[in-house]
Design a protein around this motif. Structure first.
Motif, PDB file in Angstrom:
ATOM      1  N   PRO A  43       0.800  -1.239   0.000  1.00  0.00           N
ATOM      2  CA  PRO A  43       0.000   0.000   0.000  1.00  0.00           C
ATOM      3  C   PRO A  43       0.826   1.279   0.000  1.00  0.00           C
ATOM      4  O   PRO A  43       0.540   2.205  -0.760  1.00  0.00           O
ATOM      5  CB  PRO A  43      -0.843  -0.133   1.275  1.00  0.00           C
ATOM      6  CG  PRO A  43      -0.970  -1.612   1.480  1.00  0.00           C
ATOM      7  CD  PRO A  43       0.318  -2.203   1.007  1.00  0.00           C
ATOM      8  N   VAL A  44       1.867   1.352   0.823  1.00  0.00           N
ATOM      9  CA  VAL A  44       2.632   2.597   0.903  1.00  0.00           C
ATOM     10  C   VAL A  44       3.518   2.803  -0.315  1.00  0.00           C
ATOM     11  O   VAL A  44       3.947   3.921  -0.601  1.00  0.00           O
ATOM     12  CB  VAL A  44       3.501   2.620   2.178  1.00  0.00           C
ATOM     13  CG1 VAL A  44       2.637   2.698   3.410  1.00  0.00           C
ATOM     14  CG2 VAL A  44       4.423   1.405   2.232  1.00  0.00           C
ATOM     15  N   ALA A  45       3.809   1.724  -1.051  1.00  0.00           N
ATOM     16  CA  ALA A  45       4.683   1.841  -2.220  1.00  0.00           C
ATOM     17  C   ALA A  45       3.902   1.993  -3.513  1.00  0.00           C
ATOM     18  O   ALA A  45       4.433   2.478  -4.510  1.00  0.00           O
ATOM     19  CB  ALA A  45       5.597   0.621  -2.324  1.00  0.00           C
ATOM     20  N   GLY A  46       2.642   1.583  -3.513  1.00  0.00           N
ATOM     21  CA  GLY A  46       1.868   1.603  -4.740  1.00  0.00           C
ATOM     22  C   GLY A  46       1.608   2.988  -5.289  1.00  0.00           C
ATOM     23  O   GLY A  46       1.287   3.143  -6.468  1.00  0.00           O
ATOM     24  N   ALA A  47       1.734   4.008  -4.437  1.00  0.00           N
ATOM     25  CA  ALA A  47       1.461   5.373  -4.886  1.00  0.00           C
ATOM     26  C   ALA A  47       2.704   6.085  -5.395  1.00  0.00           C
ATOM     27  O   ALA A  47       2.644   7.263  -5.750  1.00  0.00           O
ATOM     28  CB  ALA A  47       0.847   6.181  -3.739  1.00  0.00           C
ATOM     29  N   VAL A  48       3.849   5.390  -5.437  1.00  0.00           N
ATOM     30  CA  VAL A  48       5.093   6.009  -5.898  1.00  0.00           C
ATOM     31  C   VAL A  48       5.052   6.152  -7.411  1.00  0.00           C
ATOM     32  O   VAL A  48       4.920   5.160  -8.135  1.00  0.00           O
ATOM     33  CB  VAL A  48       6.312   5.170  -5.473  1.00  0.00           C
ATOM     34  CG1 VAL A  48       7.586   5.738  -6.083  1.00  0.00           C
ATOM     35  CG2 VAL A  48       6.424   5.131  -3.962  1.00  0.00           C
ATOM     36  N   ALA A  49       5.144   7.378  -7.894  1.00  0.00           N
ATOM     37  CA  ALA A  49       5.128   7.645  -9.333  1.00  0.00           C
ATOM     38  C   ALA A  49       6.544   7.922  -9.812  1.00  0.00           C
ATOM     39  O   ALA A  49       7.332   8.574  -9.123  1.00  0.00           O
ATOM     40  CB  ALA A  49       4.228   8.835  -9.647  1.00  0.00           C
ATOM     41  N   LEU A  50       6.876   7.411 -10.986  1.00  0.00           N
ATOM     42  CA  LEU A  50       8.199   7.622 -11.574  1.00  0.00           C
ATOM     43  C   LEU A  50       8.228   8.986 -12.255  1.00  0.00           C
ATOM     44  O   LEU A  50       7.558   9.185 -13.272  1.00  0.00           O
ATOM     45  CB  LEU A  50       8.506   6.521 -12.587  1.00  0.00           C
ATOM     46  CG  LEU A  50       9.822   6.635 -13.355  1.00  0.00           C
ATOM     47  CD1 LEU A  50      11.005   6.563 -12.397  1.00  0.00           C
ATOM     48  CD2 LEU A  50       9.929   5.542 -14.408  1.00  0.00           C
ATOM     49  N   GLY A 272      19.388  -0.901 -12.140  1.00  0.00           N
ATOM     50  CA  GLY A 272      18.505  -1.659 -11.263  1.00  0.00           C
ATOM     51  C   GLY A 272      17.360  -0.818 -10.740  1.00  0.00           C
ATOM     52  O   GLY A 272      16.205  -1.265 -10.695  1.00  0.00           O
ATOM     53  N   SER A 273      17.654   0.419 -10.349  1.00  0.00           N
ATOM     54  CA  SER A 273      16.608   1.309  -9.837  1.00  0.00           C
ATOM     55  C   SER A 273      15.547   1.577 -10.893  1.00  0.00           C
ATOM     56  O   SER A 273      14.343   1.616 -10.592  1.00  0.00           O
ATOM     57  CB  SER A 273      17.229   2.633  -9.379  1.00  0.00           C
ATOM     58  OG  SER A 273      18.183   2.425  -8.365  1.00  0.00           O
ATOM     59  N   LEU A 274      15.987   1.760 -12.134  1.00  0.00           N
ATOM     60  CA  LEU A 274      15.030   2.024 -13.212  1.00  0.00           C
ATOM     61  C   LEU A 274      14.043   0.877 -13.378  1.00  0.00           C
ATOM     62  O   LEU A 274      12.827   1.086 -13.464  1.00  0.00           O
ATOM     63  CB  LEU A 274      15.778   2.259 -14.525  1.00  0.00           C
ATOM     64  CG  LEU A 274      16.216   3.687 -14.832  1.00  0.00           C
ATOM     65  CD1 LEU A 274      16.940   3.739 -16.164  1.00  0.00           C
ATOM     66  CD2 LEU A 274      15.014   4.620 -14.866  1.00  0.00           C
ATOM     67  N   PHE A 275      14.552  -0.338 -13.415  1.00  0.00           N
ATOM     68  CA  PHE A 275      13.659  -1.473 -13.646  1.00  0.00           C
ATOM     69  C   PHE A 275      12.748  -1.720 -12.444  1.00  0.00           C
ATOM     70  O   PHE A 275      11.588  -2.112 -12.611  1.00  0.00           O
ATOM     71  CB  PHE A 275      14.473  -2.719 -13.993  1.00  0.00           C
ATOM     72  CG  PHE A 275      15.097  -2.653 -15.350  1.00  0.00           C
ATOM     73  CD1 PHE A 275      14.309  -2.662 -16.487  1.00  0.00           C
ATOM     74  CD2 PHE A 275      16.468  -2.555 -15.502  1.00  0.00           C
ATOM     75  CE1 PHE A 275      14.874  -2.578 -17.751  1.00  0.00           C
ATOM     76  CE2 PHE A 275      17.041  -2.471 -16.753  1.00  0.00           C
ATOM     77  CZ  PHE A 275      16.247  -2.481 -17.886  1.00  0.00           C
ATOM     78  N   VAL A 276      13.242  -1.487 -11.238  1.00  0.00           N
ATOM     79  CA  VAL A 276      12.375  -1.610 -10.067  1.00  0.00           C
ATOM     80  C   VAL A 276      11.278  -0.545 -10.111  1.00  0.00           C
ATOM     81  O   VAL A 276      10.099  -0.832  -9.860  1.00  0.00           O
ATOM     82  CB  VAL A 276      13.200  -1.492  -8.768  1.00  0.00           C
ATOM     83  CG1 VAL A 276      12.274  -1.453  -7.554  1.00  0.00           C
ATOM     84  CG2 VAL A 276      14.165  -2.662  -8.640  1.00  0.00           C
ATOM     85  N   LEU A 277      11.651   0.692 -10.442  1.00  0.00           N
ATOM     86  CA  LEU A 277      10.664   1.773 -10.514  1.00  0.00           C
ATOM     87  C   LEU A 277       9.641   1.527 -11.623  1.00  0.00           C
ATOM     88  O   LEU A 277       8.454   1.839 -11.465  1.00  0.00           O
ATOM     89  CB  LEU A 277      11.376   3.108 -10.739  1.00  0.00           C
ATOM     90  CG  LEU A 277      12.122   3.673  -9.525  1.00  0.00           C
ATOM     91  CD1 LEU A 277      12.994   4.849  -9.942  1.00  0.00           C
ATOM     92  CD2 LEU A 277      11.129   4.102  -8.447  1.00  0.00           C
TER      93      LEU A 277
END
Length: 537
Positions: A43-50, A272-277
């Protein structure tokens, strides 16, 4: 999610995903993407926008610069025609093809063309992560194509979005002029910045300052190009190619080792950060689609996947035959490859962060204040294509490479030995003069001369200059009876001994780190030597 929490989560995902990818022998990009999808359902991560600017202005210049610096300029020159045709021609054909299909399904032409421009370019970071193991020529071609084609696609994207926002039409003449301006100005800026940075490095000797200058270089090339409405991507790539080809005699070994270590770790983390995001965006994208829009989104996703893949396969199996009919020079005939051997290059059309960043950068409104039509649909379709190329094509890439039966690079190993032989011959020729200038004793000079001569004899006996091939290693040629392996084996003993001195407070931590640095340098030298013997250079 707070910024620090997000950094920790992404870092943990990179470590866990990288470890799992190695254990399962899967492409790291694919595993990290799936890790991101899983994180997105928290829930807390689902709202993270790239943020699109984070990709286009921070990640992209750094990653493209390192990719261009580590790309073979000679292979680019040899395959320049193929690369430019794919980076410009294939991108335009793909964009128009996808745009025409989207327009037929009901999207306005500027919006449809914007979707085509978003999906047209392959992604350099995805190609570098997934397409490893290809022969040098094919890998250089697909890598360089992915470095340059972003510039073509982003120019077309800006034209299409400008027309969609303003409500005006798209005219071929102004578009062609914008393409010319974008490429020519970017090439000029990249060349200028590359040579200026190379000149400045002659006066900067401190390793930390040298590498600070190098880290700043891609952004220095990217910024003026963007300010002049040219392609920052092309400027960075050209600057990187210039930097890689300029002589680096003035740089110290410490600066080079420090710089390469920094770039390897930094690009690994950025990739790695790009693909995770990208994976984290899955939850946001799915929930943003209204129920009534799902049929069109799914249909358009399927059509886009088929066209993106089909157009690329068709291009790689038609254009080479056109070139053969036009150019029948003997030199070009010698470079021809069969369709089976071209297939891995055609299959390596992975999409990634640049496409998603362009989709997320779509404006919310048009000039009259109304919402931009089909914005969420375009973002969802883009993610679907990225997911398909990374999952389906990424997982099948090793099988495709095996099926293609690609021959090993015929001259790379010979070129390695040629470089070593030439260096040894130069040293042997100038050793008496250098020894005299350095004040070395005759005994030291003669010992080094004997060592270099023996190594030169070993290298020369392995090389066949008539056909540029290399004889396999055997015990007689190596001249190594296990000495390197034994020296490596005793290094842990040395490390434990000096650590015990530190633990009993007989030496200081500063002394410990200094001795450890010497042992690390010795280990790197011995591992390089052992690698030469085990892997046949």
């Amino acid at each position: 999610m707070e910024g620090l929490q997000l950094i920790v989560v992404i870092g943990a995902a990179i470590i866990g995903g990288g470890w799992l990818a190695r254990r399962l022998r899967l492409p790291p990009a694919l595993v990290l993407l799936l890790f991101g999808v899983a994180i997105g359902f928290i829930p807390v991560a689902g709202a993270v926008a790239l943020p699109p600017d984070l990709v286009l202005l921070l990640f992209l210049p750094a990653l493209l610069y390192w990719e261009s610096v580590t790309t073979s300029l000679r292979e680019i020159r040899s395959n320049l025609r193929v690369i430019l045709l794919a980076a410009i021609g294939l991108v335009l054909v793909t964009a128009v093809g996808v745009g025409a299909a989207a327009s037929a399904l009901g999207l306005p032409w500027p919006i449809a063309l914007a979707l085509g421009a978003i999906l047209a370019p392959t992604d350099a970071t995805a190609v570098a992560s997934v397409a490893r193991g290809l022969p040098r020529r094919i890998l250089t071609t697909v890598r360089t194509e992915s470095l340059i084609n972003d510039g073509t696609a982003l120019v077309l994207y800006s034209v299409a979005i400008g027309a969609a926002v303003s409500g005006t039409g798209i005219e071929i003449g102004p578009v062609a002029l914008e393409f010319l301006w974008s490429y020519l100005v970017a090439i000029a800026i990249g060349l200028a910045i590359g040579f200026v940075i190379g000149w400045l490095r002659r006066f900067v000797r401190e390793p930390s300052l040298v590498n600070t200058l190098v880290v700043l270089t891609p952004f220095v090339a990217f910024l003026p190009a963007e300010l002049l409405h040219a392609s920052g991507v092309v400027a960075v790539v050209v600057c990187g190619l210039v930097s890689s080809h300029l002589p680096d005699f003035d740089a110290s070994a410490v600066a080079r080792r420090q710089g390469f270590g920094f770039w390897e770790v930094t690009t690994y983390i950025l990739n790695g950060s790009l693909f995770v995001l990208i994976g984290i965006q899955f939850h946001l994208i799915v929930t943003s689609i209204e129920a009534v829009d799902w049929p069109l989104t799914l249909l358009l996703s399927g059509v886009a996947i088929v066209l993106v893949l089909g157009i690329r396969l068709a291009w790689f199996n038609t254009i080479p035959y056109v070139l053969r009919a036009v150019d029948r020079r003997p030199a070009q005939r010698a470079r021809r490859v069969h369709a089976r051997q071209r297939f891995p290059g055609a299959w390596a059309g992975f999409r990634g962060a640049v496409s998603l960043a362009a989709a997320l950068a779509l404006p919310l409104e048009t000039a009259d204040g109304s919402p931009l039509p089909y914005r969420e649909t375009l973002i969802a379709v883009t993610f679907a294509v990225i997911l398909f190329t990374l999952v389906v094509q990424g997982l099948t890439m090793p099988a495709v490479v095996r099926w293609a039966r690609l021959p090993p690079d015929p001259t790379e190993e010979w070129e390695n030995l040629l470089a070593e032989r030439t260096a040894l011959e130069a040293v042997i020729e100038q050793l008496p003069r250098v020894a005299e200038e350095a004040g070395a004793t005759p005994a030291v000079r003669d010992a080094l001369l004997e060592e270099y001569t023996a190594r030169l004899d070993t290298v020369s006996r392995r090389m066949r200059d008539d056909d540029k091939t290399v004889l396999p290693l055997d015990d007689e040629l190596t001249g190594d009876d296990g000495e390197s392996a034994l020296r490596l084996a005793v290094l842990p003993v040395k490390r434990r001994a000096i650590a015990q001195l530190r633990n009993t407070r007989q030496i200081d931590d500063v002394v410990l780190r200094r001795i450890q640095a010497r042992l690390d340098a010795e280990e790197l030298r011995l591992e390089a030597r052992a690698g030469d013997l085990d892997e046949e250079v």
